[in-house]
Every structure is written in C-alpha cells, then in structure tokens.
Design an enzyme around this catalytic site. Structure first.
Site, PDB file in Angstrom:
ATOM      1  N   ARG A 156      87.350  28.827  45.872  1.00 39.47           N
ATOM      2  CA  ARG A 156      87.879  28.070  45.003  1.00 39.47           C
ATOM      3  C   ARG A 156      89.323  27.718  45.454  1.00 39.47           C
ATOM      4  NH1 ARG A 156      85.596  26.196  39.735  1.00 39.47           N
ATOM      5  NH2 ARG A 156      87.183  25.421  38.626  1.00 39.47           N
ATOM      6  N   HIS A 163      65.940  47.111  41.609  1.00 42.01           N
ATOM      7  CA  HIS A 163      65.987  48.199  42.220  1.00 42.01           C
ATOM      8  C   HIS A 163      65.132  49.067  42.011  1.00 42.01           C
ATOM      9  CE1 HIS A 163      70.022  46.516  43.456  1.00 42.01           C
ATOM     10  NE2 HIS A 163      70.618  47.096  42.495  1.00 42.01           N
ATOM     11  N   LYS A 194      74.605  53.960  32.984  1.00 40.91           N
ATOM     12  CA  LYS A 194      75.833  54.096  33.464  1.00 40.91           C
ATOM     13  C   LYS A 194      76.680  55.001  33.097  1.00 40.91           C
ATOM     14  CE  LYS A 194      75.928  49.732  35.132  1.00 40.91           C
ATOM     15  NZ  LYS A 194      75.001  49.539  36.461  1.00 40.91           N
ATOM     16  N   LYS A 200      76.977  60.532  40.040  1.00 38.35           N
ATOM     17  CA  LYS A 200      76.005  59.446  40.807  1.00 38.35           C
ATOM     18  C   LYS A 200      74.918  60.001  41.498  1.00 38.35           C
ATOM     19  CE  LYS A 200      76.183  55.412  43.850  1.00 38.35           C
ATOM     20  NZ  LYS A 200      75.204  54.382  43.019  1.00 38.35           N
ATOM     21  N   LYS A 249      69.926  39.493  44.224  1.00 37.70           N
ATOM     22  CA  LYS A 249      69.687  39.683  42.876  1.00 37.70           C
ATOM     23  C   LYS A 249      70.674  39.754  41.683  1.00 37.70           C
ATOM     24  CE  LYS A 249      70.371  43.225  40.330  1.00 37.70           C
ATOM     25  NZ  LYS A 249      71.403  44.057  40.012  1.00 37.70           N
ATOM     26  N   GLU A 302      74.656  56.631  37.360  1.00 40.55           N
ATOM     27  CA  GLU A 302      75.842  56.357  38.062  1.00 40.55           C
ATOM     28  C   GLU A 302      76.890  56.891  37.115  1.00 40.55           C
ATOM     29  OE1 GLU A 302      76.297  52.010  39.713  1.00 40.55           O
ATOM     30  OE2 GLU A 302      74.577  51.862  38.118  1.00 40.55           O
ATOM     31  N   ASP A 333      85.330  23.308  45.324  1.00 35.39           N
ATOM     32  CA  ASP A 333      85.027  23.397  43.925  1.00 35.39           C
ATOM     33  C   ASP A 333      83.540  23.020  44.083  1.00 35.39           C
ATOM     34  OD1 ASP A 333      84.479  23.039  41.336  1.00 35.39           O
ATOM     35  OD2 ASP A 333      86.186  21.792  40.861  1.00 35.39           O
ATOM     36  N   HIS A 366      69.847  44.853  47.436  1.00 32.63           N
ATOM     37  CA  HIS A 366      70.484  45.474  48.627  1.00 32.63           C
ATOM     38  C   HIS A 366      69.981  47.039  48.784  1.00 32.63           C
ATOM     39  CE1 HIS A 366      72.940  47.330  45.273  1.00 32.63           C
ATOM     40  NE2 HIS A 366      73.380  48.451  46.087  1.00 32.63           N
ATOM     41  N   ASP A 394      69.473  44.593  35.066  1.00 28.32           N
ATOM     42  CA  ASP A 394      70.369  44.840  36.079  1.00 28.32           C
ATOM     43  C   ASP A 394      69.941  45.848  36.978  1.00 28.32           C
ATOM     44  OD1 ASP A 394      73.200  44.528  37.334  1.00 28.32           O
ATOM     45  OD2 ASP A 394      73.504  46.693  36.653  1.00 28.32           O
TER      46      ASP A 394
HETATM   47  C1  BG6 Z   1      74.281  46.288  41.353  1.00 27.84           C
HETATM   48  C2  BG6 Z   1      74.139  46.426  39.981  1.00 27.84           C
HETATM   49  O1  BG6 Z   1      73.037  45.545  41.906  1.00 27.84           O
HETATM   50  O2  BG6 Z   1      73.933  47.896  41.908  1.00 27.84           O
HETATM   51  C3  BG6 Z   1      75.304  47.252  39.469  1.00 27.84           C
HETATM   52  O3  BG6 Z   1      74.460  45.109  39.469  1.00 27.84           O
HETATM   53  C4  BG6 Z   1      74.898  48.711  40.207  1.00 27.84           C
HETATM   54  O4  BG6 Z   1      75.602  47.516  38.156  1.00 27.84           O
HETATM   55  C5  BG6 Z   1      74.866  48.835  41.667  1.00 27.84           C
HETATM   56  O5  BG6 Z   1      76.311  49.426  40.023  1.00 27.84           O
HETATM   57  C6  BG6 Z   1      74.369  50.081  41.960  1.00 27.84           C
HETATM   58  O6  BG6 Z   1      74.234  49.973  43.418  1.00 27.84           O
HETATM   59  P1  BG6 Z   1      74.524  51.306  44.511  1.00 27.84           P
HETATM   60  O7  BG6 Z   1      74.161  50.945  45.833  1.00 27.84           O
HETATM   61  O8  BG6 Z   1      75.735  51.684  44.146  1.00 27.84           O
HETATM   62  O9  BG6 Z   1      73.454  52.339  43.831  1.00 27.84           O
END
Ligand code: BG6
Length: 490
Positions: free
Chosen positions: A49, A239, A339, A344, A147, A215, A92, A177, A234
C-alpha cells in the site's frame, strides 16, 4: 509437461512489507538464492500500500536479510542477486484502478505468473476480483493463500467458492507452513519406509498419541487478530490436525498430491465430533495470566498491549480426539497447544503398548511401552525410548529406559535445517501440490473445530487460567490422567 506444471519465473508478492514476508518469505527466498536453486529468469514484484520506489524496496529487502538471516549465512553476492530480482508496485487493493497499474507492470513479464497473498484473509476475495477485473487471471497462473482460510466453515467456504470461481483447483496452493517443515515431511518416510513401525502403527500396537505445540511467545502485536481467533482456530484447525492426519492416515497409493490428500481427507472424515455431552471430559480451554519465563516477568493475555480486560479468548487448548475407523478405534489422540508456556516445544509422541506378559521387577505401570518422540522443535529429530538392562551384576531383573536418538542436523551433517517456506516456495515454482491443502481438508477441519466450539459455548464449562511460563492449566493434566495417561515432559 501439462500447463499447470509449467515452471514459474514471475512471482507477485502481495503484502511484501508485511510480517509474513519480512520474517519468513524474504529469508526463505534468500536461502534458495544462496543455494543456487532459483532460475536466472525469476523476478519478484512486491505489492504494498505504501508509496515507495523500487530502490526503497530493494533497500528494505537488504535490511530484512541483515536482521533475519544469521551473519554467518549471509553471502553478499547472493544478497545482491536476490535484491536485484525485486521491484515494487504500489497498490490499494480495494481500488480497481490499482490493478490496472499492476497489469501494466506485468505486461512484459514472462507468463504464467504466481500470485502469493501474504495479506489478511479478509482481502482475499477483493484481490481475486481485482485480478479478474484486470484480466490478470490466466489458465496457467497460480494463486497462493495461507492459513487461516476463513474464520469458520462458512467463511472458509465463501473464500473457497470465490477462488474456485476464478481458478481451477490445480492452480490453488493453500499453505499450512507446518507441512513444509523437514520433520513433518519426514513423517511419511518414517511411517512407510520402516516396516518396524508400520507393522505396529494401529490400535493393537499403539496406546495413545500426543501432539504438542507449545510456544513461549505471547500474542505481542497481533492482539487484535488473535482475539478474534483464539488458539483452537489459530493452531488446532490446521497445524495440529494436519500433524494428526499424517500420523493417522493410511499408506497413500503413490507419493503424489491426489493420493496423499485423499488419505488425509479420510482421517478428517473419521474424526469423532465433540458434542455437548462429550465436551467436558475431552476439551480444556484456558487463558494465560501474569507469570514468569526465564526469570522475566510476563503480563497476562488481557494485559498485553492492545488487550481488553474482558476478553474470554482462549490462548491454550487441550483436546482428546478420536478417529473412528478400523485402524484407530479406541486410541486417543491428545492435542495440546498454548501461548506463553514454559518453552517452545513442538513434538509428536507415540506411546506403544506394553507386552501382556511382564517378567521384570518394576511395576508394569512405571514401565509402559516404548515411546517414539518425533521432535519438530527445539531440535528436529527422532528419539525412540527403549528398555535395557542396567549395568551391574545384581541387576538381572530390572530395566532402564534410554533414548536411541537421531538429531537430523548431526546425522545428515547439515549446517541448519531449511525453514518450511523454502520447500513450499520451491514446490510452488515447480507446480508440486503435495504439501498444500485441498479444499476438502480445510473445510472438514473447520467443521470439527466449529462443532467443538459450539459444544463448548453451549456447555457450562468454564475458561480456565494458567500462569505464563507454566505447562498450561492443571485441568489439562486432569484431562489426560482421567484416561490413565500423562503428557510427556522432558
Ligand atoms: C502460525 C500461528 O500459523 O503458527 C501463530 O498463526 C504461531 O500463532 C505460529 O505462533 C507457530 O509456527 P511455528 O512454525 O513457530 O511453530
């Protein structure tokens, strides 16, 4: 080569100045560049933007690399090669004229083009309309979305409807991912290339499965987004359910996208819905309050920047899932994610059953079966806990448990493990969809999560609280111990 498998040399990155691009995508492009994986012809058009020039974007890409790639991996030649690939288009997304500028910029670019939407899902539909309106959609272009695809089943269906109106399923790449992570890709090899495991991989061999994604980070500057989602939407919706699918699916006929996706769909179809009756013994949701991590004081969720004190959004979920099919009948899959937890840790733990006839001194309860730990974080690797005789002349009838471990960095002599995005970007360029989600997977996963949330909201079950820096609320321990099991903690 079919049209949809044409190699891509023209890449448009919507949201080039956003968090996802900065933290994940630009560094991933860099590693591919450094490893000479990119074709000389590849060009990347960043769309944002802000009104900035090509040179401003190139400077920002350099800054991003200095910040997010460790200095020992920074190769100045690779940096300049990558930077040269980038140019910029101000857009935009809500204005149809903006897409005309985009179309002008792309007029002499090699076709087909890939459009990567690293932007809020609320803008996906608008971008599709904009691309269509400016004739930027061709039968062989590709579109990439991340996602969360929607907020629930209905909104996800709306997005998918829009996408499929303009694009064929073979052009749509839906990213989770986690599927790009090396250890996640390794799950298929681990399961289907090792007969030692494949013969035991069912309710006769396995007592229970745990999937944990804990995490230590909090919500930070994403409070507004996260408060509308919560941890179930989330993290679990894509995941954790994807990990569950890869652990539970039947062997695919081949390693291609169709075969893998159809096996994952069957798992999601077999997930037992949670209802008002079953929710209280199978589902725990909680929110973090003030606490301490590594000696540092951390605020509770509602006191984070931008937080609202009345929020009841969950930052932690533990849930017992059941798969109603021949292979998994009676085997609980416990999913847990939160969280601001102690550290982690992302891991899958498979608890094998112990033998029926037991001849050693230790009580059978203290020595359950073997445990296979598949670790995605902090290390990527596999560790199998096996029982052996302790050293000593008087220890004939006792046993001890030790890990046989594979740390992928060491065994494969790697400098570092590539981020999931490197694999995913390569697959997009090469037209391989096996690490991407199909529509059915996304929608079935939403259906299961929507049912769980509806059941929770209709029940009298409360939202629990846990200290930042802990392993979650005590109710999560109770959820699993009520079934005679326990979470694996190192
Ligand atoms: C994301 C979530 O898809 O994955 C985040 O939206 C999360 O909230 C993240 O922190 C965790 O990914 P990874 O690869 O760090 O485990």
């Amino acid at each position: 080569m079919s049209e949809s498998l044409k190699k891509i040399d023209s890449f448009v990155l919507f949201g080039v100045l956003g968090d996802l691009s900065i933290r994940k995508l630009i560094p991933a492009w860099y590693y591919l560049e450094r490893d000479n994986m990119l074709s000389d012809a590849l060009k990347i058009l960043g769309v944002g933007r802000k009104d900035i020039s090509d040179k401003d974007l190139k400077d920002q890409v350099k800054e991003v690399l200095n910040k997010f790639v460790s200095p020992e991996y920074l190769n100045p030649e690779a940096v300049s090669r990558l930077v040269e690939r980038f140019s910029y288009c101000t857009c935009d997304l809500s204005k149809i004229e903006s897409y005309k500028d985009l179309s002008l910029k792309l007029s002499d670019w090699k076709k087909p083009v890939t459009y990567y939407l690293a932007i809020s899902p609320s803008l996906f539909e608008m971008v599709c309309d904009g691309l269509k309106g400016s004739n930027l959609i061709t039968p062989d272009c590709r579109i990439i979305i991340e996602k969360p695809i929607g907020f629930d089943l209905d909104t996800s269906q709306e997005i998918n409807e829009k996408l499929t109106r303009y694009f064929d399923e073979s052009q749509i790449y839906r990213i989770d991912h986690y599927l790009g992570k090396e250890t996640v890709q390794n799950l298929i090899t681990l399961r289907f290339a090792n007969s030692l495991f494949s013969s035991q991989w069912n309710s006769k061999g396995i007592e229970y499965v745990e999937i944990t994604a804990a995490e230590s980070v909090g919500i930070e500057d994403r409070w507004g987004y996260f408060d509308g989602m919560g941890q179930l939407r989330d993290m679990v919706q894509s995941h954790l359910l994807q990990l569950l699918c890869l652990i539970a699916m039947e062997p695919p006929n081949r390693l291609d996208d169709q075969s893998i996706r159809s096996e994952k769909v069957k798992v999601l179809e077999a997930l037992k819905p949670l209802d008002e009756e079953s929710i209280s013994s199978n589902f725990v949701s909680a929110q973090y309050i003030d606490g301490e991590i590594d000696g540092n004081q951390k605020s509770g969720y509602v006191n984070e920047d931008g937080g609202k004190t009345e929020s009841k959004t969950e930052t932690f979920v533990a849930v017992k899932a059941e798969i109603q099919n021949w292979r998994w009948l009676g085997v609980p899959f416990y999913l847990r994610t939160g969280k601001r937890m102690a550290s982690k840790t992302t891991q899958i733990v498979i608890h094998f059953k112990s033998d029926g006839h037991y001849i050693f001194n230790e009580s059978k309860e203290s020595l359950r079966g073997n445990t296979l730990i598949i670790s995605l974080h902090p290390k990527e690797g596999i560790s199998l806990k096996v029982f052996t005789k302790p050293h000593g002349v008087d220890k004939h009838s006792t046993v001890r448990s030790d890990p046989m471990s594979l740390d992928f960095i060491k065994t494969q002599k790697l400098l570092n493990i590539p981020s999931g995005y490197q694999s995913l970007l390569m697959d997009i360029l090469n037209g391989n969809q096996s690490l991407f989600l199909c529509r059915e997977e996304v929608e079935l996963a939403w259906k299961w999560c929507d049912d769980a949330l509806d059941a929770f909201n209709q029940s009298s079950q409360e939202l629990y609280y846990y200290d930042a820096g802990s392993n979650g609320p005590t109710q999560s321990e109770e959820l699993i111990s009520n079934y005679g099991h326990s979470w694996h903690e190192e």
